[in-house]
Design a protein around this motif. Structure first.
Motif, PDB file in Angstrom:
ATOM      1  N   THR A 264      13.032 -20.735 -10.207  1.00 47.75           N
ATOM      2  CA  THR A 264      13.310 -20.348 -11.587  1.00 47.75           C
ATOM      3  C   THR A 264      13.789 -21.535 -12.416  1.00 47.75           C
ATOM      4  O   THR A 264      14.458 -22.438 -11.911  1.00 47.75           O
ATOM      5  CB  THR A 264      14.366 -19.238 -11.657  1.00 47.75           C
ATOM      6  OG1 THR A 264      15.555 -19.667 -10.961  1.00 47.75           O
ATOM      7  CG2 THR A 264      13.849 -17.970 -11.023  1.00 47.75           C
ATOM      8  N   VAL A 265      13.450 -21.486 -13.693  1.00 48.57           N
ATOM      9  CA  VAL A 265      13.865 -22.503 -14.656  1.00 48.57           C
ATOM     10  C   VAL A 265      14.646 -21.805 -15.761  1.00 48.57           C
ATOM     11  O   VAL A 265      14.155 -20.849 -16.375  1.00 48.57           O
ATOM     12  CB  VAL A 265      12.657 -23.234 -15.269  1.00 48.57           C
ATOM     13  CG1 VAL A 265      13.124 -24.276 -16.287  1.00 48.57           C
ATOM     14  CG2 VAL A 265      11.820 -23.882 -14.173  1.00 48.57           C
ATOM     15  N   ALA A 266      15.864 -22.266 -16.013  1.00 48.24           N
ATOM     16  CA  ALA A 266      16.689 -21.722 -17.093  1.00 48.24           C
ATOM     17  C   ALA A 266      16.648 -22.660 -18.288  1.00 48.24           C
ATOM     18  O   ALA A 266      16.397 -23.859 -18.152  1.00 48.24           O
ATOM     19  CB  ALA A 266      18.130 -21.548 -16.628  1.00 48.24           C
ATOM     20  N   ILE A 267      16.879 -22.080 -19.466  1.00 48.31           N
ATOM     21  CA  ILE A 267      17.085 -22.884 -20.666  1.00 48.31           C
ATOM     22  C   ILE A 267      18.466 -22.525 -21.211  1.00 48.31           C
ATOM     23  O   ILE A 267      18.960 -21.419 -20.982  1.00 48.31           O
ATOM     24  CB  ILE A 267      16.002 -22.629 -21.733  1.00 48.31           C
ATOM     25  CG1 ILE A 267      15.924 -21.129 -22.091  1.00 48.31           C
ATOM     26  CG2 ILE A 267      14.641 -23.137 -21.250  1.00 48.31           C
ATOM     27  CD1 ILE A 267      14.993 -20.821 -23.248  1.00 48.31           C
ATOM     28  N   TYR A 268      19.079 -23.461 -21.925  1.00 49.55           N
ATOM     29  CA  TYR A 268      20.414 -23.186 -22.436  1.00 49.55           C
ATOM     30  C   TYR A 268      20.670 -23.948 -23.726  1.00 49.55           C
ATOM     31  O   TYR A 268      20.194 -25.061 -23.925  1.00 49.55           O
ATOM     32  CB  TYR A 268      21.484 -23.545 -21.402  1.00 49.55           C
ATOM     33  CG  TYR A 268      21.504 -24.996 -20.958  1.00 49.55           C
ATOM     34  CD1 TYR A 268      22.291 -25.947 -21.612  1.00 49.55           C
ATOM     35  CD2 TYR A 268      20.725 -25.419 -19.885  1.00 49.55           C
ATOM     36  CE1 TYR A 268      22.312 -27.269 -21.214  1.00 49.55           C
ATOM     37  CE2 TYR A 268      20.735 -26.738 -19.466  1.00 49.55           C
ATOM     38  CZ  TYR A 268      21.527 -27.666 -20.135  1.00 49.55           C
ATOM     39  OH  TYR A 268      21.534 -28.987 -19.728  1.00 49.55           O
ATOM     40  N   SER A 269      21.417 -23.293 -24.614  1.00 48.70           N
ATOM     41  CA  SER A 269      21.840 -23.935 -25.856  1.00 48.70           C
ATOM     42  C   SER A 269      23.080 -24.784 -25.576  1.00 48.70           C
ATOM     43  O   SER A 269      23.638 -24.749 -24.475  1.00 48.70           O
ATOM     44  CB  SER A 269      22.150 -22.878 -26.917  1.00 48.70           C
ATOM     45  OG  SER A 269      23.302 -22.142 -26.539  1.00 48.70           O
ATOM     46  N   GLU A 270      23.518 -25.504 -26.573  1.00 50.19           N
ATOM     47  CA  GLU A 270      24.679 -26.384 -26.423  1.00 50.19           C
ATOM     48  C   GLU A 270      25.906 -25.633 -25.911  1.00 50.19           C
ATOM     49  O   GLU A 270      26.662 -26.157 -25.098  1.00 50.19           O
ATOM     50  CB  GLU A 270      25.009 -27.039 -27.765  1.00 50.19           C
ATOM     51  CG  GLU A 270      24.000 -28.094 -28.206  1.00 50.19           C
ATOM     52  CD  GLU A 270      24.343 -28.669 -29.567  1.00 50.19           C
ATOM     53  OE1 GLU A 270      25.201 -28.068 -30.260  1.00 50.19           O
ATOM     54  OE2 GLU A 270      23.761 -29.698 -29.950  1.00 50.19           O
ATOM     55  N   VAL A 271      26.103 -24.388 -26.387  1.00 52.95           N
ATOM     56  CA  VAL A 271      27.312 -23.644 -26.016  1.00 52.95           C
ATOM     57  C   VAL A 271      27.161 -22.925 -24.681  1.00 52.95           C
ATOM     58  O   VAL A 271      28.135 -22.376 -24.155  1.00 52.95           O
ATOM     59  CB  VAL A 271      27.690 -22.618 -27.112  1.00 52.95           C
ATOM     60  CG1 VAL A 271      28.120 -23.337 -28.379  1.00 52.95           C
ATOM     61  CG2 VAL A 271      26.541 -21.667 -27.392  1.00 52.95           C
TER      62      VAL A 271
ATOM     63  N   HIS B  71      23.844 -18.083 -15.942  1.00 55.33           N
ATOM     64  CA  HIS B  71      22.396 -18.140 -15.713  1.00 55.33           C
ATOM     65  C   HIS B  71      21.921 -19.576 -15.505  1.00 55.33           C
ATOM     66  O   HIS B  71      20.939 -19.822 -14.806  1.00 55.33           O
ATOM     67  CB  HIS B  71      21.637 -17.467 -16.869  1.00 55.33           C
ATOM     68  CG  HIS B  71      21.528 -18.275 -18.119  1.00 55.33           C
ATOM     69  ND1 HIS B  71      22.553 -18.405 -19.035  1.00 55.33           N
ATOM     70  CD2 HIS B  71      20.505 -19.016 -18.614  1.00 55.33           C
ATOM     71  CE1 HIS B  71      22.163 -19.168 -20.037  1.00 55.33           C
ATOM     72  NE2 HIS B  71      20.926 -19.554 -19.819  1.00 55.33           N
ATOM     73  N   VAL B  72      22.641 -20.525 -16.081  1.00 61.02           N
ATOM     74  CA  VAL B  72      22.291 -21.951 -15.904  1.00 61.02           C
ATOM     75  C   VAL B  72      22.581 -22.378 -14.467  1.00 61.02           C
ATOM     76  O   VAL B  72      21.779 -23.078 -13.832  1.00 61.02           O
ATOM     77  CB  VAL B  72      23.083 -22.819 -16.903  1.00 61.02           C
ATOM     78  CG1 VAL B  72      22.786 -24.295 -16.686  1.00 61.02           C
ATOM     79  CG2 VAL B  72      22.743 -22.414 -18.333  1.00 61.02           C
ATOM     80  N   LYS B  73      23.711 -21.931 -13.937  1.00 61.29           N
ATOM     81  CA  LYS B  73      24.099 -22.297 -12.575  1.00 61.29           C
ATOM     82  C   LYS B  73      23.251 -21.565 -11.528  1.00 61.29           C
ATOM     83  O   LYS B  73      23.021 -22.086 -10.440  1.00 61.29           O
ATOM     84  CB  LYS B  73      25.584 -21.977 -12.359  1.00 61.29           C
ATOM     85  CG  LYS B  73      26.515 -22.737 -13.300  1.00 61.29           C
ATOM     86  CD  LYS B  73      27.962 -22.294 -13.128  1.00 61.29           C
ATOM     87  CE  LYS B  73      28.872 -23.038 -14.098  1.00 61.29           C
ATOM     88  NZ  LYS B  73      30.287 -22.577 -13.978  1.00 61.29           N
ATOM     89  N   TYR B  74      22.790 -20.373 -11.885  1.00 60.73           N
ATOM     90  CA  TYR B  74      22.058 -19.547 -10.927  1.00 60.73           C
ATOM     91  C   TYR B  74      20.625 -20.031 -10.732  1.00 60.73           C
ATOM     92  O   TYR B  74      20.053 -19.870  -9.648  1.00 60.73           O
ATOM     93  CB  TYR B  74      22.057 -18.096 -11.403  1.00 60.73           C
ATOM     94  CG  TYR B  74      21.669 -17.086 -10.349  1.00 60.73           C
ATOM     95  CD1 TYR B  74      22.622 -16.541  -9.493  1.00 60.73           C
ATOM     96  CD2 TYR B  74      20.348 -16.661 -10.223  1.00 60.73           C
ATOM     97  CE1 TYR B  74      22.268 -15.597  -8.531  1.00 60.73           C
ATOM     98  CE2 TYR B  74      19.986 -15.727  -9.261  1.00 60.73           C
ATOM     99  CZ  TYR B  74      20.946 -15.202  -8.420  1.00 60.73           C
ATOM    100  OH  TYR B  74      20.592 -14.279  -7.472  1.00 60.73           O
ATOM    101  N   ALA B  75      20.042 -20.628 -11.758  1.00 63.30           N
ATOM    102  CA  ALA B  75      18.645 -21.046 -11.702  1.00 63.30           C
ATOM    103  C   ALA B  75      18.462 -22.262 -10.801  1.00 63.30           C
ATOM    104  O   ALA B  75      19.402 -23.013 -10.537  1.00 63.30           O
ATOM    105  CB  ALA B  75      18.138 -21.364 -13.110  1.00 63.30           C
ATOM    106  N   ASP B  76      17.231 -22.475 -10.350  1.00 62.97           N
ATOM    107  CA  ASP B  76      16.920 -23.658  -9.542  1.00 62.97           C
ATOM    108  C   ASP B  76      16.911 -24.922 -10.399  1.00 62.97           C
ATOM    109  O   ASP B  76      17.259 -25.997  -9.929  1.00 62.97           O
ATOM    110  CB  ASP B  76      15.554 -23.480  -8.872  1.00 62.97           C
ATOM    111  CG  ASP B  76      15.561 -22.323  -7.875  1.00 62.97           C
ATOM    112  OD1 ASP B  76      16.305 -22.401  -6.890  1.00 62.97           O
ATOM    113  OD2 ASP B  76      14.828 -21.346  -8.106  1.00 62.97           O
ATOM    114  N   GLU B  77      16.485 -24.781 -11.659  1.00 58.08           N
ATOM    115  CA  GLU B  77      16.489 -25.894 -12.607  1.00 58.08           C
ATOM    116  C   GLU B  77      16.963 -25.370 -13.954  1.00 58.08           C
ATOM    117  O   GLU B  77      16.801 -24.190 -14.255  1.00 58.08           O
ATOM    118  CB  GLU B  77      15.084 -26.487 -12.775  1.00 58.08           C
ATOM    119  CG  GLU B  77      14.444 -27.011 -11.508  1.00 58.08           C
ATOM    120  CD  GLU B  77      13.004 -27.456 -11.758  1.00 58.08           C
ATOM    121  OE1 GLU B  77      12.761 -28.182 -12.735  1.00 58.08           O
ATOM    122  OE2 GLU B  77      12.121 -27.034 -10.992  1.00 58.08           O
ATOM    123  N   ALA B  78      17.519 -26.251 -14.775  1.00 57.49           N
ATOM    124  CA  ALA B  78      17.968 -25.839 -16.106  1.00 57.49           C
ATOM    125  C   ALA B  78      17.785 -26.992 -17.082  1.00 57.49           C
ATOM    126  O   ALA B  78      18.031 -28.154 -16.744  1.00 57.49           O
ATOM    127  CB  ALA B  78      19.426 -25.404 -16.065  1.00 57.49           C
TER     128      ALA B  78
END
Length: 247
Positions: free
Chosen positions: A30-37, A43-50
């Motif tokens: 899985t690949v996560a995306i995340y905003s600055e905040v 979900h960022v920590k849980y994914a394989d990549e972010a």
């Protein structure tokens, strides 16, 4: 059977975690995306990549279609799961994915375009002879027309965002004095949440029953429905309990 090696989840929070858990069970990266905040979000920590997708405001991050597709291609993700909200019902995003060779896990863009707009789907049902609530046939363009329609159908009325779902942007109006503020507020929320400020008016039902029939179909022509479910127990237009079969 394993259909994908890697999927990007174009969302955040609880829904992103749900999709990632399913992927983990299927041995899909899985690949996560995340905003600055959200850089330290679960979900960022849980994914394989972010990967960072943009600024805090959703329009600069989770609604940034080009950036999300670029991250998918850069990370090697074959598909994008939109979760719910944000881009889940955005036909332009589904079309962009198709144009860029990335699989959109969801309906085709034409299907989303037909049903993703509450105004469009309401017009479609009227043509099919299905009863619909009284209200505006198109998006609200000026307050005078909105006041005229509301007076004709009678208060209370509800102002709804045409795009998206989850009750986001809904405003109940009990008299004319509050109508203009409700419309501008709904437009502002709709623009922020879905990137589309279009709103419309319908007659508000004080004690409605909300019953759903959910339908699943694949690209091979197979379709099933999941019977009926009672969704009337809600808070702030959000379903709290879904009971199947309906009482």
């Amino acid at each position: 059977m394993k259909f994908f090696e890697k999927i990007l989840i174009a969302n955040r929070g609880e829904i992103a975690i749900r999709v990632m858990r399913a992927c983990r069970e299927l041995d899909i990266d899985t690949v996560a995306i995340y905003s600055e905040v959200d850089k330290n979000a679960l979900h960022v920590k849980y994914a394989d990549e972010a990967f960072p997708v943009g600024e805090a405001h959703p329009s600069k991050s989770y609604l940034n279609m080009d950036r999300i597709v670029d991250i998918a291609k850069m990370s090697g993700a074959e598909a994008i799961h939109p979760g719910y909200g944000f881009l889940a019902e955005n036909y332009r995003f589904a079309k962009l994915c198709a144009d860029e060779g990335v699989i959109f896990i969801g309906p085709k863009s034409k299907t989303i375009q037909a049903m993703g707009s509450k105004i469009g789907s309401k017009q479609m049902m009227k043509k099919a002879g299905v009863p619909v609530l009284a209200g505006t046939d198109d998006g609200i363009r000026d307050i005078d027309t909105a006041k005229k329609v509301a007076a004709e159908i009678g208060y209370p009325v509800i102002v709804k965002a045409s795009a998206g779902g989850g009750g986001i942007g809904m405003q109940i109006v009990t008299d004319e004095t509050a109508l203009e503020e409700a419309i501008t507020g709904s437009m502002r929320i709709a623009q922020s949440a879905f990137g589309d400020p279009t709103v419309f008016i319908e007659k508000y039902l004080v004690k409605p029953r909300h019953i759903e029939f959910q339908v699943l179909a694949d690209e091979h022509g197979h379709a099933v429905h999941l019977f009926d479910r009672e969704c009337s127990i809600q808070r702030r237009h959000q379903k709290l309990i879904e009971e199947a079969p309906s009482a």
